[in-house]
Design a protein around this motif. Structure first.
Motif, PDB file in Angstrom:
ATOM      1  N   ILE A   1     -37.377 -44.550  68.773  1.00 11.98           N
ATOM      2  CA  ILE A   1     -36.266 -44.796  69.695  1.00 11.98           C
ATOM      3  C   ILE A   1     -36.429 -43.897  70.903  1.00 11.98           C
ATOM      4  CG2 ILE A   1     -34.664 -45.476  67.873  1.00 11.98           C
ATOM      5  CD1 ILE A   1     -33.399 -42.682  68.083  1.00 11.98           C
ATOM      6  N   GLU A   2     -35.637 -44.178  71.932  1.00 14.16           N
ATOM      7  CA  GLU A   2     -35.629 -43.316  73.107  1.00 14.16           C
ATOM      8  C   GLU A   2     -34.462 -42.335  72.980  1.00 14.16           C
ATOM      9  OE1 GLU A   2     -37.766 -46.296  76.315  1.00 14.16           O
ATOM     10  OE2 GLU A   2     -35.685 -45.683  76.633  1.00 14.16           O
TER      11      GLU A   2
ATOM     12  N   ARG B   1     -31.180 -40.352  73.499  1.00 17.64           N
ATOM     13  CA  ARG B   1     -29.812 -40.798  73.769  1.00 17.64           C
ATOM     14  C   ARG B   1     -29.448 -42.094  73.045  1.00 17.64           C
ATOM     15  NH1 ARG B   1     -31.118 -38.477  78.745  1.00 17.64           N
ATOM     16  NH2 ARG B   1     -31.844 -40.453  79.620  1.00 17.64           N
ATOM     17  N   GLN B   2     -30.417 -42.742  72.401  1.00 12.30           N
ATOM     18  CA  GLN B   2     -30.079 -43.900  71.583  1.00 12.30           C
ATOM     19  C   GLN B   2     -29.554 -43.433  70.230  1.00 12.30           C
ATOM     20  OE1 GLN B   2     -33.736 -46.310  71.583  1.00 12.30           O
ATOM     21  NE2 GLN B   2     -32.721 -47.746  72.970  1.00 12.30           N
ATOM     22  N   SER B   3     -29.017 -44.361  69.461  1.00 16.13           N
ATOM     23  CA  SER B   3     -28.532 -44.048  68.128  1.00 16.13           C
ATOM     24  C   SER B   3     -29.445 -44.684  67.085  1.00 16.13           C
ATOM     25  CB  SER B   3     -27.098 -44.535  67.948  1.00 16.13           C
ATOM     26  OG  SER B   3     -27.050 -45.938  68.082  1.00 16.13           O
ATOM     27  N   VAL B   4     -29.409 -44.113  65.883  1.00 18.34           N
ATOM     28  CA  VAL B   4     -30.258 -44.603  64.799  1.00 18.34           C
ATOM     29  C   VAL B   4     -29.553 -44.327  63.473  1.00 18.34           C
ATOM     30  CG1 VAL B   4     -31.552 -42.431  64.592  1.00 18.34           C
ATOM     31  CG2 VAL B   4     -32.616 -44.592  63.878  1.00 18.34           C
ATOM     32  N   ALA B   5     -29.830 -45.159  62.489  1.00 17.71           N
ATOM     33  CA  ALA B   5     -29.230 -44.976  61.159  1.00 17.71           C
ATOM     34  C   ALA B   5     -30.292 -45.144  60.100  1.00 17.71           C
ATOM     35  CB  ALA B   5     -28.101 -45.972  60.935  1.00 17.71           C
ATOM     36  N   PHE B   6     -30.182 -44.307  59.071  1.00 15.63           N
ATOM     37  CA  PHE B   6     -31.106 -44.360  57.941  1.00 15.63           C
ATOM     38  C   PHE B   6     -30.296 -44.658  56.680  1.00 15.63           C
ATOM     39  CE2 PHE B   6     -33.729 -42.640  61.004  1.00 15.63           C
ATOM     40  CZ  PHE B   6     -33.436 -41.338  61.350  1.00 15.63           C
ATOM     41  N   TRP B   7     -30.954 -45.357  55.769  1.00 14.60           N
ATOM     42  CA  TRP B   7     -30.277 -45.755  54.531  1.00 14.60           C
ATOM     43  C   TRP B   7     -31.008 -45.194  53.318  1.00 14.60           C
ATOM     44  CZ3 TRP B   7     -32.236 -49.046  50.664  1.00 14.60           C
ATOM     45  CH2 TRP B   7     -31.304 -49.461  49.704  1.00 14.60           C
ATOM     46  N   CYS B   8     -30.250 -44.818  52.304  1.00 18.71           N
ATOM     47  CA  CYS B   8     -30.833 -44.269  51.079  1.00 18.71           C
ATOM     48  C   CYS B   8     -30.130 -44.852  49.864  1.00 18.71           C
ATOM     49  CB  CYS B   8     -30.716 -42.747  51.058  1.00 18.71           C
ATOM     50  SG  CYS B   8     -31.189 -41.983  49.476  1.00 18.71           S
ATOM     51  N   ASN B   9     -30.915 -45.291  48.897  1.00 12.13           N
ATOM     52  CA  ASN B   9     -30.379 -45.740  47.615  1.00 12.13           C
ATOM     53  C   ASN B   9     -30.952 -44.836  46.534  1.00 12.13           C
ATOM     54  OD1 ASN B   9     -30.845 -48.311  45.230  1.00 12.13           O
ATOM     55  ND2 ASN B   9     -28.891 -47.479  45.865  1.00 12.13           N
ATOM     56  N   PRO B  10     -30.144 -43.975  45.927  1.00 11.66           N
ATOM     57  CA  PRO B  10     -30.672 -43.005  44.958  1.00 11.66           C
ATOM     58  C   PRO B  10     -31.035 -43.682  43.639  1.00 11.66           C
ATOM     59  CG  PRO B  10     -28.293 -42.917  44.987  1.00 11.66           C
ATOM     60  CD  PRO B  10     -28.696 -43.878  46.063  1.00 11.66           C
ATOM     61  N   ILE B  11     -31.620 -42.911  42.756  1.00 11.34           N
ATOM     62  CA  ILE B  11     -31.919 -43.392  41.410  1.00 11.34           C
ATOM     63  C   ILE B  11     -30.595 -43.713  40.721  1.00 11.34           C
ATOM     64  CG2 ILE B  11     -32.851 -42.728  39.164  1.00 11.34           C
ATOM     65  CD1 ILE B  11     -34.943 -41.072  40.669  1.00 11.34           C
ATOM     66  N   SER B  12     -30.563 -44.832  40.013  1.00 13.52           N
ATOM     67  CA  SER B  12     -29.343 -45.282  39.364  1.00 13.52           C
ATOM     68  C   SER B  12     -28.752 -44.205  38.460  1.00 13.52           C
ATOM     69  CB  SER B  12     -29.653 -46.535  38.539  1.00 13.52           C
ATOM     70  OG  SER B  12     -28.505 -46.978  37.849  1.00 13.52           O
ATOM     71  N   GLY B  13     -27.481 -43.936  38.656  1.00 12.74           N
ATOM     72  CA  GLY B  13     -26.794 -42.964  37.812  1.00 12.74           C
ATOM     73  C   GLY B  13     -26.829 -41.542  38.322  1.00 12.74           C
ATOM     74  N   HIS B  14     -27.588 -41.297  39.370  1.00 14.86           N
ATOM     75  CA  HIS B  14     -27.674 -39.928  39.906  1.00 14.86           C
ATOM     76  C   HIS B  14     -26.420 -39.618  40.728  1.00 14.86           C
ATOM     77  CE1 HIS B  14     -32.207 -38.841  39.530  1.00 14.86           C
ATOM     78  NE2 HIS B  14     -31.687 -39.322  38.402  1.00 14.86           N
ATOM     79  N   ALA B  15     -25.765 -38.522  40.351  1.00 13.10           N
ATOM     80  CA  ALA B  15     -24.502 -38.177  40.977  1.00 13.10           C
ATOM     81  C   ALA B  15     -24.682 -37.415  42.286  1.00 13.10           C
ATOM     82  CB  ALA B  15     -23.652 -37.335  40.018  1.00 13.10           C
ATOM     83  N   THR B  16     -25.765 -36.657  42.381  1.00 11.37           N
ATOM     84  CA  THR B  16     -25.958 -35.793  43.545  1.00 11.37           C
ATOM     85  C   THR B  16     -27.003 -36.381  44.482  1.00 11.37           C
ATOM     86  OG1 THR B  16     -25.484 -33.911  42.105  1.00 11.37           O
ATOM     87  CG2 THR B  16     -26.322 -33.415  44.283  1.00 11.37           C
ATOM     88  N   LEU B  17     -26.680 -36.390  45.758  1.00  8.54           N
ATOM     89  CA  LEU B  17     -27.571 -36.954  46.771  1.00  8.54           C
ATOM     90  C   LEU B  17     -27.711 -35.955  47.909  1.00  8.54           C
ATOM     91  CD1 LEU B  17     -27.668 -40.583  48.061  1.00  8.54           C
ATOM     92  CD2 LEU B  17     -27.609 -38.703  49.705  1.00  8.54           C
ATOM     93  N   TYR B  18     -28.940 -35.815  48.392  1.00  7.44           N
ATOM     94  CA  TYR B  18     -29.249 -34.859  49.458  1.00  7.44           C
ATOM     95  C   TYR B  18     -29.944 -35.588  50.606  1.00  7.44           C
ATOM     96  CZ  TYR B  18     -29.189 -31.802  45.278  1.00  7.44           C
ATOM     97  OH  TYR B  18     -28.871 -31.161  44.102  1.00  7.44           O
TER      98      TYR B  18
END
Lengths: 115, 112
Positions: free
Chosen positions: A13-14, A16-33
């Motif tokens: 991206i250039e 001043r633009q915006s960006v989004a990232f997505w994460c799907n953790p391991i099933s059942g994992h309560a803590t995400l970093y």
């Protein structure tokens, strides 16, 4: 067992633009970093979730970065507006429990280049 | 407080041994070791807890010296697959955040 999934894998991206990232953790994992890894350095923690609540976001630049974990599963990390120094790999990790003995499992990361 | 890793880089021949150190100026509760290959996710190797014993599997082992607040990773009879960057992640012996602070890494290259 499926690992931590992240998308996109690459993003250019250039500034001043915006960006989004997505994460799907391991099933059942309560803590995400979310970590930021600048080339040649170790991962730096940005934010830590326990289920859908924030445990620590003290190192998150809140003027431009935001993150959420709705329903305690998937998570998104957003940067708005991006700066050149945000170029890095953004790693998502998850662990089963909120415990020192728990292994953090990392996803493949999203490589961001800000021009 | 970021831990200090040494050496920054090491080059070995297949079959040689290596030691990677991770030191902290603060009291540690746990040390986690990871290996990362270029463009890939860090892969977990092992965890050492305060008061725990030396750990290991196959030809990779680690120890935790509480007096020195230092952990060492031992790679014995290195294989080509051991090449990569090794990171230690440390957890402080205080609070309850269960966060890891990672060192800058040690780049290990194993040559045939």
């Amino acid at each position: 067992e499926a690992g931590v999934a992240q998308s996109p894998r690459y993003k250019i991206i250039e500034k001043r633009q915006s960006v989004a990232f997505w994460c799907n953790p391991i099933s059942g994992h309560a803590t995400l970093y979310w970590y930021q890894q600048i080339l040649g350095q170790g991962p730096k923690l940005l934010i830590q979730f326990q289920n859908n609540g924030v445990v620590d976001d003290s190192q998150l630049p809140k003027d431009r970065f935001s993150a959420e974990r709705l329903k305690g599963v998937d998570s998104t990390l957003k940067i708005q507006p991006a700066k050149l120094e945000d170029s890095a790999v953004y790693l998502c990790a998850s662990s089963l429990l909120f415990d020192s003995q728990e292994t953090q499992y990392f996803g493949p990361g999203t490589r961001l280049l800000v021009l | 407080q970021q831990p200090v890793q040494s050496p920054q880089a090491v080059i070995l021949r297949e079959g040689e041994d290596a030691v990677i150190n991770c030191s902290s100026s603060k009291a540690l509760y746990s040390v986690h070791w990871y290996r990362q290959k270029h463009g890939e996710a860090p892969i977990f190797l092992m965890i050492l807890l305060k008061g725990g014993e030396q750990k290991g599997h196959d030809k990779i082992s680690a120890s935790f010296n509480e007096k020195k607040q230092q952990s060492s990773l031992y790679l014995t009879a290195s294989q080509l697959s051991y090449s990569g960057t090794y990171f230690c992640g440390t957890e402080m012996d205080q609070g309850s955040a269960r966060q890891l602070t990672f060192g800058s890494g040690t780049q290990l290259t194993v040559l045939p």
